[in-house]
Design a protein around this motif. Structure first.
Motif, PDB file in Angstrom:
ATOM      1  N   GLU A 149      24.869  53.454  51.134  1.00  0.00           N
ATOM      2  CA  GLU A 149      24.720  54.996  50.309  1.00  0.00           C
ATOM      3  C   GLU A 149      25.942  54.946  49.563  1.00  0.00           C
ATOM      4  OE1 GLU A 149      22.602  57.136  50.565  1.00  0.00           O
ATOM      5  OE2 GLU A 149      21.772  56.385  52.517  1.00  0.00           O
ATOM      6  N   ILE A 150      25.936  55.175  48.209  1.00  0.00           N
ATOM      7  CA  ILE A 150      26.713  55.247  47.252  1.00  0.00           C
ATOM      8  C   ILE A 150      27.666  56.460  47.497  1.00  0.00           C
ATOM      9  CG2 ILE A 150      27.330  55.400  44.540  1.00  0.00           C
ATOM     10  CD1 ILE A 150      24.982  53.545  44.322  1.00  0.00           C
ATOM     11  N   ASN A 151      27.013  57.632  47.496  1.00  0.00           N
ATOM     12  CA  ASN A 151      27.961  58.714  47.801  1.00  0.00           C
ATOM     13  C   ASN A 151      27.992  59.207  49.299  1.00  0.00           C
ATOM     14  OD1 ASN A 151      28.281  59.102  44.600  1.00  0.00           O
ATOM     15  ND2 ASN A 151      26.023  59.440  44.828  1.00  0.00           N
ATOM     16  N   THR A 152      29.104  59.101  49.775  1.00  0.00           N
ATOM     17  CA  THR A 152      29.038  59.433  51.126  1.00  0.00           C
ATOM     18  C   THR A 152      29.989  60.706  51.578  1.00  0.00           C
ATOM     19  OG1 THR A 152      31.136  57.970  51.211  1.00  0.00           O
ATOM     20  CG2 THR A 152      28.983  57.263  51.870  1.00  0.00           C
ATOM     21  N   ASP A 153      30.130  61.636  50.522  1.00  0.00           N
ATOM     22  CA  ASP A 153      30.770  62.879  50.789  1.00  0.00           C
ATOM     23  C   ASP A 153      29.877  63.993  49.965  1.00  0.00           C
ATOM     24  OD1 ASP A 153      32.077  61.921  48.480  1.00  0.00           O
ATOM     25  OD2 ASP A 153      33.774  63.314  48.781  1.00  0.00           O
TER      26      ASP A 153
ATOM     27  N   MET B  26      33.410  51.527  38.713  1.00  0.00           N
ATOM     28  CA  MET B  26      32.254  51.702  39.503  1.00  0.00           C
ATOM     29  C   MET B  26      31.495  50.332  40.034  1.00  0.00           C
ATOM     30  SD  MET B  26      30.835  54.140  41.113  1.00  0.00           S
ATOM     31  CE  MET B  26      28.900  54.932  41.449  1.00  0.00           C
TER      32      MET B  26
ATOM     33  N   PHE C 161      33.589  48.574  42.440  1.00  0.00           N
ATOM     34  CA  PHE C 161      33.758  48.843  43.610  1.00  0.00           C
ATOM     35  C   PHE C 161      32.236  48.528  44.378  1.00  0.00           C
ATOM     36  CE2 PHE C 161      36.718  53.108  42.683  1.00  0.00           C
ATOM     37  CZ  PHE C 161      37.868  51.957  42.471  1.00  0.00           C
TER      38      PHE C 161
ATOM     39  N   TYR D 129      34.817  56.110  43.745  1.00  0.00           N
ATOM     40  CA  TYR D 129      34.813  56.182  42.151  1.00  0.00           C
ATOM     41  C   TYR D 129      35.334  57.460  41.940  1.00  0.00           C
ATOM     42  CZ  TYR D 129      32.838  56.522  37.714  1.00  0.00           C
ATOM     43  OH  TYR D 129      32.671  57.022  36.364  1.00  0.00           O
TER      44      TYR D 129
ATOM     45  N   ALA E 224      31.085  63.904  46.089  1.00  0.00           N
ATOM     46  CA  ALA E 224      30.173  62.894  45.216  1.00  0.00           C
ATOM     47  C   ALA E 224      28.941  63.212  44.935  1.00  0.00           C
ATOM     48  CB  ALA E 224      30.566  61.536  46.150  1.00  0.00           C
TER      49      ALA E 224
ATOM     50  N   GLY F 107      31.401  55.406  50.428  1.00  0.00           N
ATOM     51  CA  GLY F 107      30.636  54.909  49.524  1.00  0.00           C
ATOM     52  C   GLY F 107      31.205  54.649  48.054  1.00  0.00           C
ATOM     53  N   ALA F 108      30.683  53.579  47.264  1.00  0.00           N
ATOM     54  CA  ALA F 108      31.436  53.467  46.076  1.00  0.00           C
ATOM     55  C   ALA F 108      31.568  54.554  45.477  1.00  0.00           C
ATOM     56  CB  ALA F 108      30.515  52.196  45.268  1.00  0.00           C
ATOM     57  N   GLY F 109      30.596  55.414  45.299  1.00  0.00           N
ATOM     58  CA  GLY F 109      30.584  56.730  44.314  1.00  0.00           C
ATOM     59  C   GLY F 109      31.669  57.693  44.642  1.00  0.00           C
ATOM     60  N   THR F 110      32.046  57.770  46.260  1.00  0.00           N
ATOM     61  CA  THR F 110      32.999  58.586  46.311  1.00  0.00           C
ATOM     62  C   THR F 110      34.037  58.117  46.102  1.00  0.00           C
ATOM     63  OG1 THR F 110      31.443  59.247  48.476  1.00  0.00           O
ATOM     64  CG2 THR F 110      33.609  59.325  48.607  1.00  0.00           C
TER      65      THR F 110
END
Lengths: 111, 207
Positions: B111-115, B76, B79, A48, B118, A43-46
């Motif tokens: 989904e922005i946060n995949t781990d 950000m 991305f 980033y 994050a 994901g973009a947040g990950t």
């Protein structure tokens, strides 16, 4: 560097090996998905968070802009060392895992 | 006859980012895509197909509670846009604490946060944002209350009715409103703490 001895997360590991050739952010996302056979979708947040951390640690650097004026990144020498350390660590995990599982399986078969 | 419009503006108070995201996704499910956000209160929507878009709201602040630098924020946004999302323009006094991303649902799960790391970073940033807002609101509440009491005591007319000046009532009303906001901002903090703790526990056995 002491930091390079810890286990890397899957996302960081894949990002680092993707950056053996210069890539921009979305290129990394696509490459990681391709390398993992579609299993790992960043994901973009990950991305980033990981890119910021890796830049701070000096494991990657910005290396110019791509044709679409997007920032590209490349792995540094310390980043490469971290990857090699991680490969060694993963190899150790595999070796130990295989050895213990095969020994136990053989013992159980003999009984 | 009233002309049918493809745009509408709604005034909504969402005290948490989670509430805001939920509200925006509900609007998208009903065929309204957010196109502009003003002061975090007025949301302008444009007609779209029901369920055509998915909205994600992310923090433009880092896990230490500091506002992300312009460079990091741009990273950000780059991305997000590269992965097919549009950024909803926000007009605000300080429009740098949230990023609103809208992506067509046909592109798949958004989904922005995949781990886990994050997610922890995001929840930590949200919690710190709330803590800062709670402290800020509480200070204003105390200031308003003390001001109101001082006005009521010191400016009370000595002769005649001895009535409390109108200004004091305004101060008390403002303080009451700030107290409500304070409580609303305080409520989500334990839930963020629980989420962070659960994620940290999960990280001990998996990524």
């Amino acid at each position: 560097m002491n930091e390079s001895k810890g286990a890397l997360t899957e996302a960081v590991y894949y990002i680092l090996i993707s950056l053996y050739t210069p890539l921009h952010g979305y290129g990394v996302i696509q490459n990681v998905e391709k390398l993992s056979g579609g299993r790992v979708k960043l994901g973009a947040g990950t991305l980033y968070g990981a890119i910021n951390t890796l830049l701070t640690r000096g494991w990657i650097v910005e290396c110019g802009e791509s044709g679409e004026r997007k920032k590209e990144y490349i792995i540094t020498q310390s980043g490469r060392r971290a990857v090699l350390d991680e490969i060694d660590r993963l190899q150790e995990l595999l070796d130990n895992g295989r050895r213990v599982v095969s020994e136990t399986t053989q013992t159980q078969e003999n009984e | 006859m009233k002309k049918k419009t493809n745009r509408m503006t709604k005034t909504v108070i969402c005290l948490t980012i989670d509430q805001e995201e939920e509200y925006l996704n509900k609007m998208c499910a009903h065929g309204w895509k957010p196109v502009k956000i003003m002061l975090g209160l007025w949301f302008t929507f444009e007609k779209c197909e029901p369920g055509e878009y998915i909205v994600r709201v992310t923090t433009g602040i880092d896990p230490k509670g500091r506002k992300a630098s312009r460079e990091r924020r741009e990273r950000m946004i780059e991305f997000l846009t590269d992965s097919g999302a549009e950024i909803v323009p926000e007009i605000n006094v300080d429009a740098k604490t949230r990023i609103y991303a809208v992506r067509p649902a046909r592109l798949g799960k958004f989904e922005i946060n995949t781990d886990i790391d994050a997610l922890i970073a995001d929840y930590t940033a949200r919690r710190r944002y709330h803590i800062a807002a709670v402290i800020f609101t509480f200070l204003f509440f105390v200031f308003g209350l003390v001001n109101g009491i001082c006005m009521a005591v010191l400016l009370r007319t000595p002769e005649g009715s001895g009535s409390v000046p109108h200004g004091a009532y305004i101060e008390f009303a403002t303080a009451a409103l700030l107290l409500v906001i304070f409580v609303c901002l305080l409520v989500p903090i334990p839930s963020y703490t629980r989420k962070i703790r659960k994620l940290r526990e999960k990280r001990q056995i998996e990524e």
